[in-house]
Design a protein around this motif. Structure first.
Motif: not given
Length: 217
Positions: A107-124
């Motif tokens: 077992p392991f975790k999946i982590r996303l490190n992000t700038n938080g702009l993904g909704n603006l980047i992807n327009h959704k």
């Protein structure tokens, strides 16, 4: 430490296996180490030189790396913003979830490190899709207001008003029920860490103060 010349898509740090799927990012943060360290990270060359790996290439490299040694998490991070390649991120994470269901690896975790702009980047709204395949989200909040945020993260045209979008993303992730949502700030950048912590916690996230990195040691 000598850096390998071959660009790394998958690399290790601590107990994590990290995925470098893009070098693109709408921010040019004043504290970003990818320029100071010349796209190197502790001996790993993370300069993709404009050739971003396909989803199948990432999966193949990941499968090969995971067999080598134990790990506790797989992290979408690298020297770019992972949500710039949302489809690849989702495909790889879904593959990892499948491997977990098959007990292919412990077992392991999946982590996303992000700038938080993904909704603006992807327009959704990206949160529902991310929630299905990601366990932990670490968002770079970095500032206590938009003025400070602009000065520190230096967003490109079209993202100048992104601070509130980052906060909205954090709140949406908290509401979605990820295992953990962390909002971070880098020390010694001109932001007020205590003020950022107050905002992060008000938005429902845990707070993490990152050290300002300069020399590799």
């Amino acid at each position: 430490m000598k850096t390998e010349n071959r660009p790394k898509v998958v690399y290790r740090f601590g107990e994590g296996v990290y995925l470098n799927i893009t070098n693109r990012c709408p921010n040019l943060c004043a504290f970003c180490i990818k320029t100071k360290w010349h796209m190197d990270f502790h001996g790993n060359n993370l300069n993709l030189q404009g050739r971003e790996p396909s989803a199948s290439e990432v999966v193949a490299a990941l499968d090969e790396e995971l067999k080598k040694a134990p790990f506790k998490e797989v992290v979408f991070c690298g020297y770019g913003e992972p949500t710039m390649r949302l489809d690849v991120l989702l495909f790889v994470a879904q593959t990892l979830k499948g491997w977990m269901a098959q007990a292919k690896y412990p077992p392991f975790k999946i982590r996303l490190n992000t700038n938080g702009l993904g909704n603006l980047i992807n327009h959704k709204d990206t949160v529902p899709e991310l929630r299905r395949v990601v366990d932990v989200v670490n968002v770079s909040l970095n500032a206590e207001n938009e003025t400070v945020w602009r000065r520190i993260v230096r967003p490109e045209e079209g993202y100048e008003n992104g601070y509130e979008a980052v906060r909205a993303f954090i709140r949406s992730c908290v509401a979605a029920g990820f295992d953990k949502v962390v909002a971070s700030c880098v020390d010694q950048t001109g932001a007020d860490p205590k003020a950022v912590q107050k905002i992060a916690e008000a938005d429902g996230a845990q707070f993490y103060l990152r050290s300002f990195l300069d020399a590799q040691n």
